[in-house]
Design an enzyme around this catalytic site. Sequence first.
Site, PDB file in Angstrom:
ATOM      1  N   GLU A 153      43.007  30.654  40.822  1.00 40.41           N
ATOM      2  CA  GLU A 153      43.310  31.893  41.971  1.00 40.41           C
ATOM      3  C   GLU A 153      43.061  31.333  43.483  1.00 40.41           C
ATOM      4  O   GLU A 153      41.935  31.399  43.767  1.00 40.41           O
ATOM      5  CB  GLU A 153      42.630  33.209  41.672  1.00 40.41           C
ATOM      6  CG  GLU A 153      42.829  34.115  42.894  1.00 40.41           C
ATOM      7  CD  GLU A 153      42.069  35.659  42.270  1.00 40.41           C
ATOM      8  OE1 GLU A 153      41.268  35.483  41.722  1.00 40.41           O
ATOM      9  OE2 GLU A 153      42.860  36.565  42.818  1.00 40.41           O
ATOM     10  N   GLU A 247      44.081  45.001  40.298  1.00 37.18           N
ATOM     11  CA  GLU A 247      42.740  44.645  40.878  1.00 37.18           C
ATOM     12  C   GLU A 247      42.519  45.251  42.442  1.00 37.18           C
ATOM     13  O   GLU A 247      42.728  44.479  43.305  1.00 37.18           O
ATOM     14  CB  GLU A 247      42.425  42.762  40.854  1.00 37.18           C
ATOM     15  CG  GLU A 247      40.932  42.604  41.318  1.00 37.18           C
ATOM     16  CD  GLU A 247      40.885  41.164  41.736  1.00 37.18           C
ATOM     17  OE1 GLU A 247      40.230  40.377  40.753  1.00 37.18           O
ATOM     18  OE2 GLU A 247      41.377  40.566  42.511  1.00 37.18           O
TER      19      GLU A 247
HETATM   20  C1  LER Z   1      39.310  37.935  42.371  1.00 35.97           C
HETATM   21  O1  LER Z   1      40.308  38.077  41.480  1.00 35.97           O
HETATM   22  C2  LER Z   1      39.421  37.906  43.837  1.00 35.97           C
HETATM   23  O2  LER Z   1      40.532  38.161  44.076  1.00 35.97           O
HETATM   24  C3  LER Z   1      38.262  37.832  44.617  1.00 35.97           C
HETATM   25  O3  LER Z   1      38.847  38.375  45.945  1.00 35.97           O
HETATM   26  C4  LER Z   1      37.061  38.282  44.287  1.00 35.97           C
HETATM   27  O4  LER Z   1      36.314  37.854  45.264  1.00 35.97           O
HETATM   28 MN    MN Z   2      42.350  38.492  42.767  1.00 36.17          MN
END
Ligand code: LER
Ligand code: MN
Length: 269
Positions: A153, A247
């Site tokens: 990510e 999220e």
């Molecule tokens: C985790 O998926 C994320 O997006 C981060 O910003 C968490 O710290």
């Molecule tokens: Mn994230």
Amino acid sequence: MRTAVTLCRVPEAAAGPFVFHDPLPDGFAKAAAFGFDAVELFLEGPDAVRVEEIEALRQRHGLAIAAVGTGAGMVKHGLSLTDVHPEKRRGALDFLLRMVELGGRLGAPAILGSMQGRWTAEVPREQALDWLAAALREAGNLAAKHGVPFIYEPLNRYETNLFNQLVPAAEFLDERGLENVVLLADLFHMNIEERDMAEALRLAASRVGHVHWADTNRRAMGLGHGDPAPVLAVLREISYAGYLSAEVLPLPDPETAARRTILSLSCIR
Ligand code: LER
Ligand code: MN
């Protein structure tokens, strides 16, 4: 495309962007009641909950596990894959691989987000990228044994200085030959870092494997000022078949965040 919602059981992340923080039985029941296809889990570590318990809840509620996050490695245990101290890096990789194993046993990929760390005066960028690539290779290889990918990510500039945008991250995966690693397109981070979110998704299409479905202010889609239409259009165009996972902050309350997320995704059903 399928829907997912985040369920966090990490006390240190109680203020984080996760919809539900309930004990697992309640969290799974709520996810199913709102109509999600899957739960994305944030646990304290690979031994925090027995895999059989998660599997039983998953089956009882007819849900999949979309992914397992590894952020607790950083927020709870202070572990980073690019730490200057070798024993910290070893601890980070061990934690990460055990989370890949946990996810694999549930048919789910693990995500590397905040544990990627950052380059510093003591750890030059090239060194940090070599360590990142080595960790991604191990995680990708282990995930492959379970028939799932590993998810990397890119984060916004306030959370990492390694990769903040999709296309440079996709090029890095290509250059290093990291075949079983896909990218997580978190729309919150992308809104900060990308010039054109739809174009970034189009250019990185072959690597996009997971989406964090969030509005500009990290609230549920529809509660900020973003326009999801061009993003959904490009996801259709690239035949994206993965999860759109909420999220997001549980604001104004978890139930509203869950309901608004499902509403924003009614068009993919
Ligand atoms: C985790 O998926 C994320 O997006 C981060 O910003 C968490 O710290
Ligand atoms: Mn994230």
